[in-house]
Each structure stands twice: as C-alpha cells, then as structure tokens.
Scaffold this motif. Structure first.
Motif, PDB file in Angstrom:
ATOM      1  N   LEU A  18     -37.970 -17.224  -8.640  1.00  6.18           N
ATOM      2  CA  LEU A  18     -38.942 -16.907  -9.778  1.00  6.18           C
ATOM      3  C   LEU A  18     -40.368 -16.233  -9.367  1.00  6.18           C
ATOM      4  N   PRO A  19     -40.623 -15.200  -9.733  1.00  2.00           N
ATOM      5  CA  PRO A  19     -42.013 -14.713  -9.503  1.00  2.00           C
ATOM      6  C   PRO A  19     -43.377 -15.458  -9.460  1.00  2.00           C
ATOM      7  N   ALA A 109     -31.909 -24.857 -15.666  1.00  4.75           N
ATOM      8  CA  ALA A 109     -31.611 -23.794 -17.181  1.00  4.75           C
ATOM      9  C   ALA A 109     -32.167 -22.782 -16.851  1.00  4.75           C
ATOM     10  N   ALA A 110     -34.094 -23.410 -16.257  1.00 11.44           N
ATOM     11  CA  ALA A 110     -34.837 -21.751 -16.155  1.00 11.44           C
ATOM     12  C   ALA A 110     -34.373 -21.001 -15.208  1.00 11.44           C
ATOM     13  N   ILE A 111     -33.287 -21.638 -14.289  1.00 10.04           N
ATOM     14  CA  ILE A 111     -32.871 -20.324 -12.774  1.00 10.04           C
ATOM     15  C   ILE A 111     -32.001 -19.931 -13.554  1.00 10.04           C
ATOM     16  N   VAL A 121     -39.244  -8.883 -18.154  1.00  7.74           N
ATOM     17  CA  VAL A 121     -39.026 -10.693 -18.742  1.00  7.74           C
ATOM     18  C   VAL A 121     -39.189 -11.504 -18.478  1.00  7.74           C
ATOM     19  N   SER A 122     -38.437 -11.607 -17.420  1.00  2.00           N
ATOM     20  CA  SER A 122     -39.391 -13.025 -16.587  1.00  2.00           C
ATOM     21  C   SER A 122     -40.376 -12.719 -15.604  1.00  2.00           C
ATOM     22  N   ARG A 123     -41.308 -11.917 -15.191  1.00  2.46           N
ATOM     23  CA  ARG A 123     -41.892 -11.287 -14.191  1.00  2.46           C
ATOM     24  C   ARG A 123     -43.080 -11.566 -16.037  1.00  2.46           C
ATOM     25  N   ARG A 124     -43.007 -11.457 -16.492  1.00  2.00           N
ATOM     26  CA  ARG A 124     -44.185 -11.061 -18.202  1.00  2.00           C
ATOM     27  C   ARG A 124     -43.936 -12.677 -18.515  1.00  2.00           C
TER      28      ARG A 124
END
Length: 132
Positions: A18-19, A109-111, A121-124
C-alpha cells in the motif's frame, strides 16, 4: 549433502502493498522484501525448502497492551494484532508452504480490496488516513 527440507521466514509489512505517505522508504523496503521472498519461494520450492514472508499490520509490541507504531491516530481494536498470534500464523504458513502470510482478517480484506480498486482510490484513502 543437501537436507531437502527446511523453512525461511522473512518479515515485511502490509506497507509493502500500500502507499504510505511520509513513509516512502519504509514502504519501498517492505515491497522489496515481499517481492524478493516470493521470488525466492519460486526458486526454492522444488528443493523442499519453504520460503514465506509475513506481512503484518499494526502489532502490539509489549505486555499490558502497549501499542506499536508511530502514528497518533487511533485504530479500532480489531486492527491491533497480538504478536504471539502473528508468530503462530507465520510459522503455520511456513509449515504449509504458503509464500505470503498476512495475519488478521481486516488486513487480508484491505489488501484484497486494494488489488481490485484503482490505484488512485487507494492513494487518496491512504493520504487521508496518514494526514490525520
């Protein structure tokens, strides 16, 4: 003479998937460890050696519920992992020959979600989380 069995367990973090604003070097080093371990898994699996990387999220680091991490925001209790549970899951993953172990249902779940959502979307989402 080769033993033809054994296990290697490397430690990474969900940060490798994740970022992580203000944590670029940390996240990049964890991404490297995860990728390297998965590659070595592919190279070694026919030899009988199991190579696994454990990628936990936030882990309680001490007795009496002392929290780990350096961020000032509060996480829901379900996001804190017990270090003994993380160790058990990691060892089980090595024993069963799984290359990647992500302890904790919320983190799995997050991954999984991050893999299907557009990267923007993930970055934001993580920019907002880390800005707290």
């Amino acid at each position: 003479m080769p033993r033809r069995h054994g296990g290697i367990l490397n430690v990474s973090s969900i940060a490798g998937f994740l970022p992580q604003p203000q944590g670029a070097t940390y996240a990049a080093s964890k991404a490297f460890m995860t990728s390297m371990t998965e590659t070595v898994y592919c190279e070694a699996r026919r030899s009988g050696v199991h190579v696994t990387v454990v990628c936990p999220g936030f882990v309680r680091r001490g007795e009496g519920g002392a929290d780990g991490g350096t961020r000032s925001f509060r996480l829901p209790e379900s996001f804190w992992l017990d270090r003994d549970d993380v160790a058990r899951e990691a060892i089980e993953a090595v024993q069963t020959g799984r290359p990647i172990c992500i302890p904790g249902r919320p983190y799995r779940a997050a991954i999984a979600l991050s893999r299907v959502l557009p990267r923007a979307v993930s970055r934001r989402a993580f920019e907002r989380l880390w800005a707290r």
